[in-house]
Motif scaffolding. Sequence first.
Motif, short mmCIF file in Angstrom:
data_model
loop_
_atom_site.label_atom_id
_atom_site.label_comp_id
_atom_site.label_asym_id
_atom_site.label_seq_id
_atom_site.Cartn_x
_atom_site.Cartn_y
_atom_site.Cartn_z
N GLY A 75 0.83 -1.20 0.00
CA GLY A 75 0.00 0.00 0.00
C GLY A 75 0.86 1.24 0.00
O GLY A 75 2.08 1.15 -0.13
N GLY A 76 0.22 2.39 0.15
CA GLY A 76 0.97 3.64 0.19
C GLY A 76 0.06 4.84 0.35
O GLY A 76 -1.14 4.69 0.57
N GLU A 136 3.94 -0.90 -7.16
CA GLU A 136 4.90 -1.56 -6.27
C GLU A 136 5.07 -3.04 -6.55
O GLU A 136 6.11 -3.63 -6.26
MG LIG Z 1 4.95 2.25 0.33
#
Ligand SMILES: [Mg+2]
Length: 135
Positions: free
Chosen positions: A42-43, A62
């Motif tokens: 996630g981010g 990612e």
């Molecule tokens: Mg991240």
Amino acid sequence: MTKTSPPHKIIGVAVIWNDLGQILIDRRLPEGVMGGLWEFPGGKIEPGETVEDCIKREIHEEIGIEIEVGEHLTTIDHTYTHLRVTLTVHHCRHLTGIPQPIECAEIRWVNLDELEQFEFPQANFQIIQVLRQSV
Ligand SMILES: [Mg+2]
Ligand SMILES: Nc1nc2c([nH]c(=O)n2[C@H]2C[C@H](O)[C@@H](COP(=O)(O)OP(=O)(O)OP(=O)(O)O)O2)c(=O)[nH]1
């Protein structure tokens, strides 16, 4: 004297399931904040983005896979020593692509009962607890 608050990061987080009932976890790069710990991918949520959009985008960037973002699992607000995070976690389903460690050190598919063998950041204890209760 005024006490300044630590930086606050608003994060979209994915619990990605495959058809074998396994979950995708990734290991953070060795350097930097919480380096070497395992996490759910996630981010940061960008301005104007929904949590769902953020999770899809981050997982594509990612890990290089396509997912379907499903039900909200939980939202955890946690304060580390120098950082506050709000983690909005959704159940997701793997659609296409082979997971690649593009912005992380390592990736694994694991069973729910294997999660305890990996070292996660402190906020994840709560996520994992809710996750166990949800299945
Ligand atoms: Mg991240
Ligand atoms: N993706 C993810 N982040 C988590 C989990 N648990 C947890 O405490 N975090 C924290 C670690 C980070 O401080 C933050 C995630 O933000 P991020 O991945 O965008 O930030 P980062 O530390 O990689 O650094 P940067 O992008 O700002 O350079 O949330 C988790 O399970 N997944």
